[in-house]
Motif scaffolding. Structure first.
Motif, short mmCIF file in Angstrom:
data_model
loop_
_atom_site.label_atom_id
_atom_site.label_comp_id
_atom_site.label_asym_id
_atom_site.label_seq_id
_atom_site.Cartn_x
_atom_site.Cartn_y
_atom_site.Cartn_z
N SER A 23 18.75 -48.62 64.03
CA SER A 23 17.35 -48.27 64.25
C SER A 23 17.16 -46.76 64.28
N TRP A 24 18.10 -46.05 64.93
CA TRP A 24 18.00 -44.59 64.97
C TRP A 24 18.17 -43.98 63.59
N PHE A 48 14.90 -44.57 61.89
CA PHE A 48 13.98 -43.64 62.54
C PHE A 48 14.21 -42.23 62.01
N GLY A 49 15.47 -41.84 61.85
CA GLY A 49 15.83 -40.52 61.35
C GLY A 49 15.43 -40.31 59.90
N ALA A 101 16.84 -37.10 64.86
CA ALA A 101 16.37 -38.27 65.60
C ALA A 101 17.26 -38.54 66.81
N PHE A 102 18.56 -38.41 66.62
CA PHE A 102 19.48 -38.59 67.75
C PHE A 102 19.26 -37.50 68.80
N GLY A 133 15.87 -38.08 70.48
CA GLY A 133 15.96 -39.23 71.38
C GLY A 133 16.73 -38.90 72.64
N ILE A 176 17.93 -44.09 76.01
CA ILE A 176 17.90 -43.81 74.57
C ILE A 176 17.89 -45.11 73.77
N THR A 177 18.26 -46.21 74.39
CA THR A 177 18.29 -47.49 73.70
C THR A 177 16.99 -48.28 73.86
N TRP A 184 11.14 -48.64 70.14
CA TRP A 184 10.45 -47.57 69.42
C TRP A 184 9.13 -47.26 70.13
N ALA A 226 11.76 -37.33 67.83
CA ALA A 226 12.67 -37.40 66.68
C ALA A 226 12.24 -36.43 65.59
#
Length: 86
Positions: A5-6, A9-10, A40-41, A44, A55-56, A59, A67
């Motif tokens: 997902s990250w 997202f990134g 994004a990491f 987040g 962080i988990t 969204w 991000a």
């Protein structure tokens, strides 16, 4: 969010950061996408530090803005680090 997902997202955050970051970047779209994923990491992680949100978590608009902000910051740092001195 999961790692996958990250990454997704990134990808989105990297494309938006590329559009927001003015000027020509030293890397192409692939480098920008990778920096977007890293951003994004980073975003987040900063969001989780500032808001006590894990962080988990799911969204959210706030997570997305962090991000994109992280991607823009990393793009700026990358551009400064690779800029040739004339």
């Amino acid at each position: 969010m999961s790692i996958l997902s990250w990454i997704l997202f990134g990808l989105i955050a990297g494309a938006i950061a590329k559009a927001l970051h003015p000027g020509k970047d030293p890397g192409g779209w692939i480098v920008t996408i990778l920096i977007g994923i890293a951003g994004a990491f980073v975003g987040g992680w900063i969001n989780s530090l500032l808001t006590d949100t894990p962080i988990t978590s799911n969204w959210s608009l706030r997570g997305f803005l962090f991000a994109v902000g992280g991607a823009v910051i990393l793009l700026w740092i990358y551009a400064m680090a690779t800029r040739r001195r004339s």
